[in-house]
Design a protein around this motif. Structure first.
Motif, PDB file in Angstrom:
ATOM      1  N   SER A  87       0.918  -1.153  -0.117  1.00 63.90           N
ATOM      2  CA  SER A  87      -0.076  -0.024   0.019  1.00 63.90           C
ATOM      3  C   SER A  87       0.604   1.225  -0.053  1.00 63.90           C
ATOM      4  CB  SER A  87      -0.983  -0.012   1.208  1.00 63.90           C
ATOM      5  OG  SER A  87      -1.865  -1.144   1.098  1.00 63.90           O
ATOM      6  N   VAL A  88       0.617   2.253  -0.907  1.00 67.22           N
ATOM      7  CA  VAL A  88       1.396   3.448  -1.111  1.00 67.22           C
ATOM      8  C   VAL A  88       0.694   4.569  -1.075  1.00 67.22           C
ATOM      9  CG1 VAL A  88       2.970   4.346  -2.695  1.00 67.22           C
ATOM     10  CG2 VAL A  88       3.019   2.110  -2.195  1.00 67.22           C
ATOM     11  N   LYS A  89       1.049   5.807  -0.469  1.00 69.92           N
ATOM     12  CA  LYS A  89       0.378   6.937  -0.439  1.00 69.92           C
ATOM     13  C   LYS A  89       1.232   7.692  -1.570  1.00 69.92           C
ATOM     14  CE  LYS A  89      -2.997   7.634   2.247  1.00 69.92           C
ATOM     15  NZ  LYS A  89      -4.308   8.122   1.966  1.00 69.92           N
ATOM     16  N   VAL A  90       2.283   7.833  -1.021  1.00 73.01           N
ATOM     17  CA  VAL A  90       3.159   8.618  -2.224  1.00 73.01           C
ATOM     18  C   VAL A  90       4.395   7.963  -2.582  1.00 73.01           C
ATOM     19  CG1 VAL A  90       4.698  11.034  -2.337  1.00 73.01           C
ATOM     20  CG2 VAL A  90       2.796  10.793  -0.628  1.00 73.01           C
ATOM     21  N   ASP A  91       5.364   7.357  -1.813  1.00 75.55           N
ATOM     22  CA  ASP A  91       6.393   6.633  -2.267  1.00 75.55           C
ATOM     23  C   ASP A  91       6.276   5.065  -1.666  1.00 75.55           C
ATOM     24  OD1 ASP A  91       7.497   8.919  -3.310  1.00 75.55           O
ATOM     25  OD2 ASP A  91       8.596   9.484  -1.551  1.00 75.55           O
ATOM     26  N   GLY A  92       6.778   4.138  -2.438  1.00 78.80           N
ATOM     27  CA  GLY A  92       6.728   2.788  -2.076  1.00 78.80           C
ATOM     28  C   GLY A  92       7.955   2.176  -1.766  1.00 78.80           C
ATOM     29  N   ALA A  93       8.197   1.264  -0.965  1.00 77.00           N
ATOM     30  CA  ALA A  93       9.548   0.670  -0.704  1.00 77.00           C
ATOM     31  C   ALA A  93       9.198  -0.888  -0.491  1.00 77.00           C
ATOM     32  CB  ALA A  93      10.182   1.365   0.294  1.00 77.00           C
ATOM     33  N   HIS A  94      10.036  -1.765  -0.934  1.00 75.03           N
ATOM     34  CA  HIS A  94       9.927  -3.233  -0.516  1.00 75.03           C
ATOM     35  C   HIS A  94      11.355  -3.761  -0.364  1.00 75.03           C
ATOM     36  CE1 HIS A  94       8.046  -7.010  -0.322  1.00 75.03           C
ATOM     37  NE2 HIS A  94       8.801  -7.628  -1.264  1.00 75.03           N
ATOM     38  N   LEU A  95      11.455  -4.744   0.459  1.00 75.35           N
ATOM     39  CA  LEU A  95      12.775  -5.438   0.872  1.00 75.35           C
ATOM     40  C   LEU A  95      12.468  -6.702  -0.120  1.00 75.35           C
ATOM     41  CD1 LEU A  95      15.345  -5.771   2.216  1.00 75.35           C
ATOM     42  CD2 LEU A  95      14.296  -6.656   4.260  1.00 75.35           C
ATOM     43  N   PHE A  96      13.516  -7.275  -0.583  1.00 71.08           N
ATOM     44  CA  PHE A  96      13.588  -8.559  -1.274  1.00 71.08           C
ATOM     45  C   PHE A  96      14.514  -9.280  -0.451  1.00 71.08           C
ATOM     46  CE2 PHE A  96      12.528  -6.061  -5.266  1.00 71.08           C
ATOM     47  CZ  PHE A  96      10.968  -6.668  -5.403  1.00 71.08           C
ATOM     48  N   SER A  97      14.066 -10.310  -0.228  1.00 73.71           N
ATOM     49  CA  SER A  97      15.258 -11.226   0.619  1.00 73.71           C
ATOM     50  C   SER A  97      15.171 -12.698   0.165  1.00 73.71           C
ATOM     51  CB  SER A  97      14.699 -11.305   2.023  1.00 73.71           C
ATOM     52  OG  SER A  97      13.691 -11.846   2.324  1.00 73.71           O
ATOM     53  N   GLY A  98      16.197 -13.252   0.804  1.00 74.08           N
ATOM     54  CA  GLY A  98      16.514 -14.763   0.385  1.00 74.08           C
ATOM     55  C   GLY A  98      16.667 -14.572  -1.395  1.00 74.08           C
ATOM     56  N   LEU A  99      17.604 -13.785  -1.603  1.00 79.82           N
ATOM     57  CA  LEU A  99      17.971 -13.802  -3.088  1.00 79.82           C
ATOM     58  C   LEU A  99      19.420 -14.678  -3.297  1.00 79.82           C
ATOM     59  CD1 LEU A  99      17.704  -9.959  -3.770  1.00 79.82           C
ATOM     60  CD2 LEU A  99      15.959 -11.907  -3.977  1.00 79.82           C
ATOM     61  N   GLU A 100      19.652 -15.328  -4.357  1.00 77.28           N
ATOM     62  CA  GLU A 100      20.684 -16.021  -4.700  1.00 77.28           C
ATOM     63  C   GLU A 100      21.710 -14.874  -5.094  1.00 77.28           C
ATOM     64  OE1 GLU A 100      21.359 -19.126  -4.877  1.00 77.28           O
ATOM     65  OE2 GLU A 100      19.282 -19.821  -4.186  1.00 77.28           O
ATOM     66  N   PRO A 101      22.956 -15.339  -4.540  1.00 74.71           N
ATOM     67  CA  PRO A 101      24.161 -14.223  -4.755  1.00 74.71           C
ATOM     68  C   PRO A 101      24.602 -14.116  -6.350  1.00 74.71           C
ATOM     69  CG  PRO A 101      24.636 -15.869  -3.075  1.00 74.71           C
ATOM     70  CD  PRO A 101      23.396 -16.501  -3.747  1.00 74.71           C
ATOM     71  N   ASP A 102      24.931 -13.225  -6.566  1.00 79.88           N
ATOM     72  CA  ASP A 102      25.603 -13.124  -8.151  1.00 79.88           C
ATOM     73  C   ASP A 102      24.437 -13.317  -9.076  1.00 79.88           C
ATOM     74  OD1 ASP A 102      27.440 -12.207 -10.085  1.00 79.88           O
ATOM     75  OD2 ASP A 102      27.844 -14.352 -10.337  1.00 79.88           O
ATOM     76  N   THR A 103      23.352 -12.908  -8.949  1.00 78.76           N
ATOM     77  CA  THR A 103      22.272 -13.314  -9.674  1.00 78.76           C
ATOM     78  C   THR A 103      21.572 -11.873 -10.287  1.00 78.76           C
ATOM     79  OG1 THR A 103      21.952 -15.361  -8.523  1.00 78.76           O
ATOM     80  CG2 THR A 103      20.197 -14.576  -9.906  1.00 78.76           C
ATOM     81  N   GLU A 104      21.061 -11.977 -11.491  1.00 76.05           N
ATOM     82  CA  GLU A 104      20.554 -10.791 -11.996  1.00 76.05           C
ATOM     83  C   GLU A 104      18.936 -10.984 -11.768  1.00 76.05           C
ATOM     84  OE1 GLU A 104      20.963  -9.996 -16.394  1.00 76.05           O
ATOM     85  OE2 GLU A 104      20.546  -7.768 -15.882  1.00 76.05           O
ATOM     86  N   TYR A 105      18.335 -10.081 -11.239  1.00 76.66           N
ATOM     87  CA  TYR A 105      16.771 -10.151 -11.199  1.00 76.66           C
ATOM     88  C   TYR A 105      16.102  -8.991 -11.880  1.00 76.66           C
ATOM     89  CZ  TYR A 105      17.634 -13.259  -7.183  1.00 76.66           C
ATOM     90  OH  TYR A 105      18.007 -14.526  -6.757  1.00 76.66           O
ATOM     91  N   LEU A 106      14.874  -9.237 -12.055  1.00 72.42           N
ATOM     92  CA  LEU A 106      13.987  -8.154 -12.693  1.00 72.42           C
ATOM     93  C   LEU A 106      12.871  -7.745 -11.794  1.00 72.42           C
ATOM     94  CD1 LEU A 106      13.036  -6.316 -15.054  1.00 72.42           C
ATOM     95  CD2 LEU A 106      11.604  -8.288 -15.836  1.00 72.42           C
ATOM     96  N   ALA A 107      12.933  -6.634 -11.310  1.00 63.37           N
ATOM     97  CA  ALA A 107      11.855  -6.370 -10.438  1.00 63.37           C
ATOM     98  C   ALA A 107      11.077  -5.106 -11.151  1.00 63.37           C
ATOM     99  CB  ALA A 107      12.383  -5.451  -9.228  1.00 63.37           C
ATOM    100  N   GLN A 108       9.609  -5.288 -11.053  1.00 64.23           N
ATOM    101  CA  GLN A 108       8.532  -4.332 -11.574  1.00 64.23           C
ATOM    102  C   GLN A 108       7.374  -4.326 -10.754  1.00 64.23           C
ATOM    103  OE1 GLN A 108       7.429  -6.332 -15.258  1.00 64.23           O
ATOM    104  NE2 GLN A 108       6.209  -7.857 -14.149  1.00 64.23           N
ATOM    105  N   VAL A 109       6.959  -2.931 -10.913  1.00 60.34           N
ATOM    106  CA  VAL A 109       5.951  -2.576  -9.858  1.00 60.34           C
ATOM    107  C   VAL A 109       4.510  -1.871 -10.765  1.00 60.34           C
ATOM    108  CG1 VAL A 109       7.220  -0.355  -9.528  1.00 60.34           C
ATOM    109  CG2 VAL A 109       5.224  -1.177  -8.079  1.00 60.34           C
ATOM    110  N   ARG A 110       3.556  -2.129 -10.396  1.00 61.49           N
ATOM    111  CA  ARG A 110       2.317  -1.279 -10.947  1.00 61.49           C
ATOM    112  C   ARG A 110       1.386  -1.140  -9.837  1.00 61.49           C
ATOM    113  NH1 ARG A 110      -0.872  -6.256 -14.559  1.00 61.49           N
ATOM    114  NH2 ARG A 110      -1.291  -7.478 -12.510  1.00 61.49           N
ATOM    115  N   CYS A 111       0.686  -0.154  -9.951  1.00 63.76           N
ATOM    116  CA  CYS A 111      -0.391   0.495  -9.118  1.00 63.76           C
ATOM    117  C   CYS A 111      -1.900   0.493  -9.443  1.00 63.76           C
ATOM    118  CB  CYS A 111       0.244   1.669  -8.256  1.00 63.76           C
ATOM    119  SG  CYS A 111       1.744   1.763  -7.716  1.00 63.76           S
ATOM    120  N   ALA A 112      -2.885   0.413  -8.434  1.00 69.95           N
ATOM    121  CA  ALA A 112      -4.365   0.761  -8.719  1.00 69.95           C
ATOM    122  C   ALA A 112      -4.885   1.541  -7.678  1.00 69.95           C
ATOM    123  CB  ALA A 112      -4.946  -0.519  -9.017  1.00 69.95           C
ATOM    124  N   ASN A 113      -6.159   1.916  -7.895  1.00 68.50           N
ATOM    125  CA  ASN A 113      -6.675   2.676  -6.834  1.00 68.50           C
ATOM    126  C   ASN A 113      -6.975   1.524  -5.573  1.00 68.50           C
ATOM    127  OD1 ASN A 113      -8.424   4.215  -5.120  1.00 68.50           O
ATOM    128  ND2 ASN A 113      -9.542   4.622  -6.561  1.00 68.50           N
TER     129      ASN A 113
END
Lengths: 983, 202
Positions: A392-418
């Motif tokens: 849930s976001v009012k103005v700015d959003g933030a999220h912590l990704f954990s449990g990632l693999e070392p030396d790995t490229e990830y693609l993160a994407q975000v979208r919002c709705a009312n």
């Protein structure tokens, strides 16, 4: 036929007060009318139509009628019915009857239109009408006024002078509608043909000059119209028209409105097909909002922007209208603005605190008002997995990704709705990031190959590169530590740069432990330990066959009684091409079977598998050996066969060089095919029919290692063809290359055995004779034969007369030689001359003289011949001075002898000069004659004219002919025939 | 005087290119003064010949493009729909004097220019997607415009002819679509025929 009614004047409703007054007046008028009717029906209706005028509009093919109502009083108003009749060509041909009801006022001009399906230029039309008061609410029949007179509508008169016309011109219709085309010919031609896009149309004759063509369900062909043309049979006056067929206007689909910022509404729809034509613009779209009463013309065909009112209007009721020349369609939409919020895509995505296993993503959103909360959806793609989180976001959003693999490229994407009233997600905003490296988590998978080179152990290490989840970064080095188990040598440390996948290590001692680790920029992996043992391992394990399947090679082995830490299967993926691409597979200690599969396995290739047990001391020892094919293939080649020992009844075939190991399947044995003309098969073979229907004999060899075969029971001098092909469980080799052989003659070898030595011996003898020719000559045919050495003598002696001996010289009486010297010219006669000359008789043997059959061989005494050779005065046969050896040899043939004599004689005649002094020989046996020879009697007996030589050997009496009586007194024996004496 | 002379040619051009209308220009008397805005090119006749050759070379292609774009029945009925039956087309006599031929050529070019303008206008509406036809029509009109200028230069400089009576074809704006197509086809058929004769004559 259809018509369009266009009441052009009666569109506006009357006010209610006026209506009440009119109704009262109408009732009064109606009552008076009924009274009038009851009094006399023959009187005309007072409100009959009059001043009827007809006009023609060829653009829309319409007839416009205009009339007034007679005798309508001022302020009088009636609801009347006008019955209109339309006839075509002639008045009796009524084609249309319609009742037109309307309210009529005083002094009102009434209008009515009718659209003709048939172009009005094609035929005359006649119109009339009558009227009646609309008494629908009152019972009883309707009372009509009298008909107006027929009004004529004729356009043909104004067409012009062209011989041919086609109507309608440039007509616009919708796809699927029906159209009537006609032509008007003024040249009275009947053979006019009309075409639609090149296809002839079939029409019907309306009158002698007019034909009509009905086109049903016309199709859209092109935006520039459909050409229709007519051409007369004669002349070049082609006339045509263009029919514009429009697509049917469709209702807008998926009509929807939404806002991103509460400032504007974006309404979209699917317009469907475009109906634009040359004669018609594309359909237009109009947006109307009923609450505000606002209307806007949408220039784009599929969307429109609507400005949101500054005052707080939550509800909107839109009507979208699509319209073209022929049709109009509308759709409606009612909604609450707060329920149609479609936020804009988030922006400014950033990643903070990125470590090997975690990262924090932040983003910003476009505000939609301080009272609204956005629901944002965050997705993370990496390592083939997707994780999703809602924030849930009012103005700015933030999220912590954990449990990632070392030396790995990830693609993160975000979208919002009312978040309060979900309508639509915004567009995705995406960003990539890569986690930091970490030390490798797994030990490299290592295997080895040990060999001894010049008494020294050489280990070849192989390792598989760590997978990305294991490496945790880019591997930079592989570290190798060699520790010798007997501690006599110092440990060795090596570092092999990546991406090497193996290395060869010569060891100081075989017994050693090798530790291999992989390093990246952060750290080192756990070690993989191998122990190289001094013992070579159990190499005498018998090889077993294994059958491959589609899934791979199923391998199994017996569990080991002693404790093992695991098993390992090794094989070569490229067994035919060294290096063989060694592969291995580690298995757990409780596993006793596995399936080895690889994309590199190919049909027809033999793969060898070795299964090792790994002891607790990390020492591998061989457990089993397996060999097999993933798929056996029939042999593609036959052995190279050598034929030896060819005899008239057999030959031997040999294919020693044929390797059974490198074939495309397991060789089970061989088939030897033998083709012969006889076609008989002996024991040990069977008849076989080849693919080309050739019958031959087949010998079967069950042992694949037996690579020789003797074909027996053959016929001499016969032609055979043979083929040796291996057979396997999936078939034999090809039957294409039969070798040919012909058996030799049965006796030829024997003859060769005899002839060769014989020829050799003859050659040897001939060579010897040639080399020892002188010796042979002396032995066999010397120039002066030695009577004692003559074999003839022994032959004669042994066979004919054992008493025949050689006369000894000492037994001979010496002869006396007289020398006569006498002049030639003193001779008086031949007789005298002959009598004075000593005679010479050469003793020769002749067969004719023999009365007995036995041959008589004589030898010439050259001692005397030499003395007498120069004396030819008496013309006797001289002895040649040099006789060839052949003539001096054994003259057994009388012909040869005669020839020789004849020749020598002839020579002597020409060569010997007469009158020379000669040395005469006097026979020893002749009667002694003393004194001068001139004293000889003048007529001596003929035989005694010459001295005769008596044979110097004893001649048996039986062989000599007795002397003829009176012919000679001499006792000498004449062996020559009388007729052959030369004087 | 210069101002007057400078306005002659543009005035002529404007009058000539007005679609379907124009005022006939009388032939100027021989002794009348004549001047052009720009000096004529020294090799004027060669330019005229080259332009005629260029038109002659492209006339058939233009004709084919036109009747193909009109659709059936035009491609298969060329003799009946696209025959050179243009009754009011200006005549041309190839055996006349150069002056006569130039005057007749001037009339032909003026007639063709006006007709081609009508055709171009109609085809942009009737066949909006036939871009190659539009391009060819425009290119032909450009050459005709240059040719008209050169012919006028020649007439003016050498023969002192400043005005030539010209006539134009019928205006097609009020005609039905089929008739527009047919008239355009007939005109281009006639153009193809005439331009070959004219090009040969020069």
């Amino acid at each position: 036929m259809t018509s369009v009614l266009l009441p052009l004047c009666e569109r506006n409703p009357e006010p209610m007060a006026l209506f009440s007054v009119s109704q009262t007046a109408f009732l009064l008028a109606f009552l008076s009318l009924r009274t009038y009717q009851s009094e006399g029906l023959s009187e005309p209706l007072p409100w009959a139509p009059e001043s009827l005028k007809v006009s023609v509009n060829t653009t829309c093919q319409c007839l416009h009628l205009q009339w007034t109502v007679h005798n309508l009083a001022h302020h009088q108003e009636f609801r009347m019915v006008f019955q209109i009749e339309i006839s075509r060509i002639k008045t009796s041909n009524v084609i249309w009857v319609e009742n037109y009801t309307t309210t009529v006022k005083w002094n009102q001009v009434l209008h009515w239109s009718w659209e003709s399906k048939l172009p009005l230029e094609c035929a005359k039309h006649f119109i009339r009408m009558r009227s009646a008061v609309d008494a629908a609410k009152t019972p009883g029949p309707r009372v009509w006024s009298s008909w107006s007179s027929w009004e004529e509508a004729d356009v043909q008169n104004s067409l012009g002078q062209d011989p041919l016309f086609i109507f309608p011109k440039d007509k616009l219709v919708e796809e699927g509608s029906n159209v009537t085309i006609c032509y008007v010919s003024k040249s009275h031609q009947n053979n006019i043909s009309c075409y639609l896009e090149g296809v002839r149309m079939q029409g019907e004759q309306l009158d002698p000059n007019v034909s009509v063509f009905n086109l049903n369900h016309v199709a859209f062909i092109r935006e520039t119209g459909t050409n229709i043309y007519c051409k007369p049979g004669q002349g070049d006056g082609i006339k045509g028209t263009v029919l514009f067929v429009s697509k049917v206007l469709q209702e807008p689909k998926d009509f929807s409105c939404e806002t991103q910022d509460f400032m504007t509404l974006n309404c979209t729809w699917d317009p469907g097909s475009d109906t634009g034509l040359l004669k018609q613009l594309s359909q237009s779209y109009t947006l109307f909002e009923s609450f505000s009463g606002k209307k806007t013309l949408c220039k784009p065909k599929s969307w429109c922007l609507w400005q949101v009112a500054p005052e707080s209007q939550d509800m909107y009721n839109f009507t979208l209208t699509a319209e073209n020349y022929l049709r109009k369609r509308s759709v409606h939409l009612l909604f609450n603005l707060t329920h149609r919020v479609h936020p804009m895509a988030p922006f400014n995505i950033l990643f903070k605190n990125v470590s090997a296993t975690s990262a924090t993503m932040t983003w910003k959103v476009h505000s939609i008002g301080k009272y609204y909360t956005l629901l944002c959806q965050v997705e993370l793609y990496g390592e083939g997995k997707v994780t999703q989180h809602n924030v849930s976001v009012k103005v700015d959003g933030a999220h912590l990704f954990s449990g990632l693999e070392p030396d790995t490229e990830y693609l993160a994407q975000v979208r919002c709705a009312n978040g309060d009233y979900f309508w639509k997600w915004s567009e995705w905003t995406h960003q990539n990031f890569t986690t930091a490296e970490a030390a490798p988590s797994e030990a490299p998978d290592v295997w080895r190959n040990v060999k001894t080179v010049q008494g020294r152990c050489v280990v070849t290490l192989f390792w598989k590169p760590l997978s990305k989840p294991q490496a945790h970064g880019k591997i930079l080095f592989y570290n190798i530590v060699i520790e010798y188990l007997d501690r006599t040598s110092v440990s060795e440390v090596l570092s092999i740069p990546a991406p090497a996948s193996g290395t060869e290590l010569p060891l100081n001692q075989c017994s050693s432990q090798i530790r291999i680790t992989a390093s990246n920029s952060v750290g080192t992996s756990p070690a993989s330990v191998l122990v190289v043992s001094r013992e070579p391992g159990n190499e005498e394990v018998e090889e077993e066959r294994v059958k491959g399947t589609e899934d791979g090679f199923p391998l199994s082995w017996n569990p080991q009684p002693r404790h093992v830490t695991g098993y390992l299967v090794e094989w070569c993926e490229q067994p035919r091409d060294p290096p063989c691409d060694l592969q291995w597979k580690n298995l757990g200690p409780n596993v006793t079977s596995t399936v080895v599969s690889s994309d590199a396995f190919r049909p027809g290739v033999r793969y060898n598998f070795r299964i090792y047990g790994i002891s607790t001391e990390r020492v591998p020892y061989l457990l089993a050996r397996k060999t097999g094919y993933s798929q056996e293939l029939a042999p593609s080649d036959n052995p190279q066969v050598v034929m030896t020992n060819l005899t008239s009844h057999s030959f031997t075939l040999s294919w020693k060089n044929y390797s059974t190991e490198s074939q495309t399947s397991f060789i089970q044995g061989y088939h030897v095919y033998l083709k012969s003309k006889a076609g008989r098969c002996h024991s040990g073979s069977e008849k076989a029919v080849l693919s080309d229907d050739v019958v031959c004999c087949k010998y079967k060899i069950d042992n694949p290692e037996q690579k020789t075969f003797v074909v027996e029971n053959l016929q001499p001098e016969s032609f055979y063809e043979f083929l040796v092909t291996p057979y396997t469980s999936v078939g034999e080799g090809p039957h294409d290359a039969f070798a040919k052989v012909t058996t030799p003659d049965e006796y030829s070898p024997t003859l060769i055995r005899i002839l060769l030595p014989t020829v050799f011996c003859i050659l040897l003898i001939m060579i010897t004779c040639y080399l020892k020719s002188q010796w042979m000559k002396e032995k066999c045919y010397p120039d002066i034969p030695d009577p004692y050495k003559s074999s003839v003598l022994s032959l004669i002696k042994s066979k004919e007369n054992p008493h025949l001996t050689i006369m000894n010289i000492k037994d001979c009486v010496p002869d006396s030689i007289e020398v006569l010297n006498k002049q030639e010219g003193t001779r008086k006669s031949l007789t005298e001359t002959e009598s004075t000359k000593p005679t010479y008789l050469y003793l020769l043997p002749t067969e004719k003289r023999y009365s007995s059959p036995g041959p008589c061989i004589c030898f010439e005494n050259f001692t005397y011949n030499q003395a007498a050779s120069d004396s030819a005065s008496c013309g006797h046969v001289p002895v040649p001075p040099k006789a060839p050896p052949s003539q001096l040899g054994l003259l057994t043939s009388p012909e040869n002898l005669l020839k020789a004599l004849e020749k020598n004689y002839m020579n002597s005649l020409g060569e010997i000069p007469a009158g020379e002094t000669s040395l005469n020989y006097v026979s020893q046996l002749a009667s002694p004659m003393s004194g001068d020879m001139s004293n000889l009697p003048t007529n001596p007996p003929e035989p005694a004219l010459c001295s005769e030589y008596k044979m110097q050997m004893a001649i048996p009496l039986g062989l000599a002919s007795p002397p003829s009586s009176g012919s000679s007194s001499l006792s000498s024996i004449t062996l020559l025939d009388e007729g052959e004496h030369y004087h | 005087m210069k101002v007057l002379a400078a306005g002659v040619v543009p005035l002529l051009l404007v009058l000539h290119w007005k679609h379907g209308a124009g005022t006939p220009l009388p032939i100027t008397p021989v002794n009348a003064t004549c001047a052009t805005r720009h000096p004529c090119h020294s090799n004027l006749m060669n330019q005229i010949r080259n332009q005629l050759a260029q038109l002659n070379g492209s006339a058939n292609a233009l004709f084919i493009l036109y009747y193909t774009a009109q659709g059936e029945p035009f491609p298969n009925n060329l003799d009946k729909l696209c025959g050179p039956n243009v009754t009011d087309f200006p005549p041309f006599h190839a055996n006349g004097t150069e002056k006569t031929r130039l005057v007749e050529l001037y009339r032909i070019i003026a007639y063709l220019g006006a007709s081609l303008g009508n055709i171009t206008r109609d085809q942009k509406v009737l066949n909006p997607n036939a871009l190659s036809l539009h391009s060819k029509l425009n290119a032909t009109a450009d050459i005709l415009r240059g040719l008209l200028s050169n012919v006028l230069c020649r007439l003016c400089n050498k023969y002192h002819v400043a005005h030539v009576d010209v006539a134009y074809g019928p205006d097609t704006s009020g005609k039905d679509v089929f008739q527009k197509k047919k008239l355009g086809c007939q005109l281009l058929g006639k153009y193809k025929q005439v331009i070959a004769v004219v090009a040969q004559a020069f």
